[in-house]
Design an enzyme around this catalytic site. Structure first.
Site, PDB file in Angstrom:
ATOM      1  N   ARG A  98       0.821  -1.215   0.000  1.00 24.73           N
ATOM      2  CA  ARG A  98       0.000   0.000   0.000  1.00 24.73           C
ATOM      3  C   ARG A  98       0.855   1.266   0.000  1.00 24.73           C
ATOM      4  NH1 ARG A  98      -3.860   0.182  -2.358  1.00 24.73           N
ATOM      5  NH2 ARG A  98      -2.825   1.938  -3.332  1.00 24.73           N
ATOM      6  N   LYS A 133       1.198  24.757  -4.523  1.00 24.14           N
ATOM      7  CA  LYS A 133      -0.021  24.089  -4.066  1.00 24.14           C
ATOM      8  C   LYS A 133       0.207  22.578  -4.118  1.00 24.14           C
ATOM      9  CE  LYS A 133      -2.901  27.951  -5.521  1.00 24.14           C
ATOM     10  NZ  LYS A 133      -3.935  28.458  -6.450  1.00 24.14           N
ATOM     11  N   LYS A 165       2.157  39.384  -4.131  1.00 27.72           N
ATOM     12  CA  LYS A 165       0.773  39.053  -4.442  1.00 27.72           C
ATOM     13  C   LYS A 165      -0.158  40.138  -3.916  1.00 27.72           C
ATOM     14  CE  LYS A 165      -0.180  34.604  -4.122  1.00 27.72           C
ATOM     15  NZ  LYS A 165      -0.201  34.158  -5.533  1.00 27.72           N
ATOM     16  N   GLU A 195       2.222  39.984  -9.154  1.00 28.23           N
ATOM     17  CA  GLU A 195       0.936  39.458  -9.613  1.00 28.23           C
ATOM     18  C   GLU A 195       0.004  40.613  -9.934  1.00 28.23           C
ATOM     19  OE1 GLU A 195      -1.250  36.027  -7.512  1.00 28.23           O
ATOM     20  OE2 GLU A 195      -2.311  37.824  -6.855  1.00 28.23           O
ATOM     21  N   ASP A 216      -2.847  37.354 -13.792  1.00 31.32           N
ATOM     22  CA  ASP A 216      -3.649  36.427 -13.010  1.00 31.32           C
ATOM     23  C   ASP A 216      -5.130  36.580 -13.316  1.00 31.32           C
ATOM     24  OD1 ASP A 216      -3.920  34.392 -11.049  1.00 31.32           O
ATOM     25  OD2 ASP A 216      -4.547  35.893  -9.580  1.00 31.32           O
TER      26      ASP A 216
END
Length: 281
Positions: A98, A133, A165, A195, A216
């Site tokens: 597994r 991410k 950002k 951004e 973006d």
């Protein structure tokens, strides 16, 4: 690979401690070290990735485990294909199954998702990049899978590139103020990426002499206008809502890069199975 043996073994140790904290009760009740073989079979088409990790799970459990490969890392596999045979004690095969599959299926899923994006961009100058991410603790492996799938890695961590950002920009009072504050502290070591979400922000980023401008959540038409305005004065990255079914709409705009979190955070697993266990002595 993008991960060293020590870090890899730590990941495997943690996974085995989670999955087999007090022994494999069913296997230990039935088998007492008999040697066996088992096949690894593809149940769907995709890009295989993670074979070194898969192998290390078994050799970590048993130094004498042997693997016979019919494919190489990054190969396309087809449904029903038997592409690997593992030989070890039956206890090792069943106890490691597994954990080994979890790594292999996850990384193969990311490599497959990446390859779909890369194929959609084929023929253009635009390269596909990942994002941060990723699954906590598995970033190096998942970014490795992106490379196997044909993509490129964006920054590995917050320490690798200065990306300004929306929250940075808003708190600093604007793009120019944010860039100036960063340059005072870090005048030349790191590139600065900004951004932006509108043409007004594009103009501000160019005025601030950002090294990279990320467009973006813009439509293709909006990006085309922004790219024409930037006119080579910065590296241009497109991002936001980039999916396999729409990324081709952006391939001929002149973007240097497209970044997508979907290739890691939304990639499914590649369906693989260990079957045909045979006791050989």
């Amino acid at each position: 690979m993008l991960i060293d043996n020590k870090e890899l073994d730590q990941l495997i140790q943690g996974a085995l401690a989670e999955d087999v904290p007090y022994g494999d009760l069913a296997t230990e009740a039935i088998f007492q070290g008999q040697r066996g073989q088992v096949d690894l079979i593809a149940k769907q088409a995709g890009v295989i990735c993670g074979l070194p990790i898969f192998q290390r799970v078994f050799t970590y459990l048993e130094e004498g485990a042997r693997l016979d490969y019919q494919v190489q890392e990054g190969d396309q596999i087809r449904p029903g294909q038997v592409f690997l045979t593992v030989e070890a004690s039956v206890n090792t095969l069943l106890t490691g199954e597994r954990v080994a599959l979890n790594f292999l299926q996850r990384l193969s899923g990311i490599a497959t998702a990446t390859r779909i994006f890369v194929d959609a961009l084929d023929g253009s100058r635009t390269k596909l990049m990942d994002t941060r991410k990723t699954t906590p603790g598995l970033r190096r492996l998942e970014k490795y899978a992106v490379r196997v799938g044909g993509g490129y890695n964006h920054r590995y961590s917050l320490s690798d590139l200065i990306m300004l950002k929306d929250n940075h920009i808003q708190a600093a009072g604007g793009i120019l103020q944010a860039v100036q504050a960063v340059r005072q502290l870090d005048p030349h070591i790191h590139k600065i990426e900004v951004e932006v979400e509108s043409m007004d922000m594009v103009r501000q980023a160019v005025e601030a002499e950002a090294d990279i401008i990320m467009l973006d959540n813009m439509t293709p038409d909006q990006m085309e206008e922004a790219i024409a305005y930037i006119d080579g004065r910065a590296i241009i990255e497109g991002s936001g809502n980039m999916r396999a079914d729409n990324v081709a709409d952006y391939k001929d705009l002149g973007l240097d890069y497209i970044s997508s979190g979907a290739i890691t955070h939304s990639a499914g697993i590649l369906d693989l199975s260990m079957k045909n266990l045979r006791v050989i002595d």
